[in-house]
Design an enzyme around this catalytic site. Structure first.
Site, PDB file in Angstrom:
ATOM      1  N   GLN A  90     -10.411   1.336 -29.292  1.00 28.09           N
ATOM      2  CA  GLN A  90      -9.736   0.810 -30.299  1.00 28.09           C
ATOM      3  C   GLN A  90      -9.471   1.223 -31.597  1.00 28.09           C
ATOM      4  O   GLN A  90      -9.294   0.565 -32.770  1.00 28.09           O
ATOM      5  CB  GLN A  90      -9.845  -0.798 -30.476  1.00 28.09           C
ATOM      6  CG  GLN A  90      -9.449  -1.928 -29.388  1.00 28.09           C
ATOM      7  CD  GLN A  90      -7.782  -1.699 -29.187  1.00 28.09           C
ATOM      8  OE1 GLN A  90      -7.239  -1.609 -30.129  1.00 28.09           O
ATOM      9  NE2 GLN A  90      -7.539  -1.703 -27.701  1.00 28.09           N
ATOM     10  N   SER A  91      -9.705   2.558 -31.772  1.00 25.23           N
ATOM     11  CA  SER A  91      -9.660   3.325 -33.044  1.00 25.23           C
ATOM     12  C   SER A  91      -8.416   3.375 -33.733  1.00 25.23           C
ATOM     13  O   SER A  91      -7.338   3.636 -33.196  1.00 25.23           O
ATOM     14  CB  SER A  91     -10.161   4.667 -32.834  1.00 25.23           C
ATOM     15  OG  SER A  91      -9.805   5.464 -33.836  1.00 25.23           O
ATOM     16  N   ASN A  92      -8.590   2.713 -35.148  1.00 18.94           N
ATOM     17  CA  ASN A  92      -7.396   2.698 -36.016  1.00 18.94           C
ATOM     18  C   ASN A  92      -7.054   4.188 -36.157  1.00 18.94           C
ATOM     19  O   ASN A  92      -5.855   4.567 -36.512  1.00 18.94           O
ATOM     20  CB  ASN A  92      -7.513   2.096 -37.326  1.00 18.94           C
ATOM     21  CG  ASN A  92      -7.882   0.654 -36.749  1.00 18.94           C
ATOM     22  OD1 ASN A  92      -7.062  -0.158 -36.114  1.00 18.94           O
ATOM     23  ND2 ASN A  92      -8.916  -0.130 -37.179  1.00 18.94           N
TER      24      ASN A  92
END
Ligand SMILES: *Cc1c(COP(=O)(O)O)cnc(C)c1O
Length: 337
Positions: free
Chosen positions: A76-78
């Site tokens: 879920q890396s921004n």
């Protein structure tokens, strides 16, 4: 020391971001006023703090004639999401190395990565420990196909990316002047350290006369202290005025440990409650991984009197809204009637 300039910048973010007072929350708490720097508004789908850093990382990639951006992060890396979207906008390929197993269904940030056409490699925890090797293997693969790869480190947290937050400090200088305030603390979440490193340098260059304070959302405070040393050192070697050193006492910062539990990307029920409360009192959305955790920590420290020596404090809203959706089950269920 005069602030050096970096022309390898590509305009990606909508700047300056707004700077606003949390009116109802400040009135309710009755202590120092809480202001918010809206870096969650740097863009729409590509929003958040990573976009400021990517202006410089991708600027450097373009100067190197790159055709593929390679980067890494959590599922879920921004940061990966912002990179994938900007690669699409600029007509570049993007390859993401994500820690963990390929999920059955793409949600939150991963859905946007997929829509933006990124390619994925899912790496085991062991592989992720050896990231430099994974990066260089990937670069070789692309070079063999005639592409020009450019690797951006996790969170774009290196001497290139931290320019983004030196520039943010320049904006903060104006924000303070316009509102006639002199905040004692500028507070943020720290995950890979680049945002804080940039703010610390910017505090010095632009004489903000504030204390940069961060809550770590992973690892331990000591890891960040070392990481900041390395990033700032590399920055100074590459861009700085090598005849003059930056006095270390002017680069003071404060990392407050103790709010990581139960671990990176997971949070205690009180964090989810804070997220709901802020949505209802201020119409602001924090995420469970970074901003919600850090803002919850800020409130604890506020109530314990840590900020009582100043009239104003600033929270940098670093974005992350898409991280809410994969954690939907942590919030109160939708009432049935
Ligand atoms: C990456 C990130 C942070 C932390 O920034 P670093 O520069 O990695 O320390 C904070 N908030 C959000 C929403 C992020 O995506």
């Amino acid at each position: 020391m005069k602030i050096p300039n970096n022309n390898r910048r590509v305009k990606l973010a909508h700047l300056p971001t707004p700077f606003t007072l949390m009116e109802r929350l400040s009135a309710e708490l009755g202590g120092p006023r809480i202001w918010i720097k809206r870096d969650d508004l740097t863009e729409s789908a590509a929003s958040g703090n990573k976009l400021r850093k990517l202006e410089f990382s991708i600027g450097d990639a373009l100067a190197n004639k790159a055709t593929v951006l390679i980067t890494a992060g959590g599922i879920q890396s921004n940061h990966c999401r912002a990179t994938a979207i900007m690669a699409a906008r600029l007509g570049l390929k993007c390859h993401l190395i994500l820690a963990g197993k390929r999920p059955d269904c793409a949600d939150g940030n991963l859905l946007l990565d997929q829509l933006a056409g990124a390619e994925f490699t899912f790496a085991s925890a062991d592989d992720f420990e050896q990231l430099p090797t994974v990066f260089s293997d990937m670069e070789t693969r692309y070079r063999d196909r005639g592409e020009i790869p450019y690797s951006i480190p996790v969170g774009a947290s290196d001497e290139v990316g931290l320019w983004g937050y030196i520039e943010c400090a320049r904006e903060l200088k104006n924000d303070f002047a316009e509102n006639e305030i002199s905040p004692g603390y500028v507070i943020s979440a720290t995950g890979s350290g680049g945002t804080l490193a940039g703010l610390v340098l910017g505090n010095y260059f632009f004489n903000l006369n504030t204390t940069m304070l961060a809550f770590n959302v992973a690892r331990e405070a000591s890891w960040f202290t070392e990481k900041l040393e390395v990033d700032i050192d590399c920055w100074h070697k590459r861009y700085g005025d090598t005849d003059s050193t930056i006095p270390r006492d002017k680069l003071a910062f404060n990392i407050i440990d103790g709010y990581v539990e139960p671990g990176y990307a997971r949070a205690n029920p009180c964090v989810y409650e804070t997220i709901e409360k802020m949505a209802r009192t201020e119409g602001l959305f924090f995420d469970p991984v970074y901003t919600g955790k850090a803002f919850h920590a800020l409130l604890q420290e506020y109530k314990a009197g840590r900020f009582d020596d100043t009239e104003d404090i600033v929270f940098v809203h670093t974005g992350g809204i898409f991280g809410l959706f994969p954690q939907r089950n942590q919030f109160s269920p939708m009432p049935l009637t």
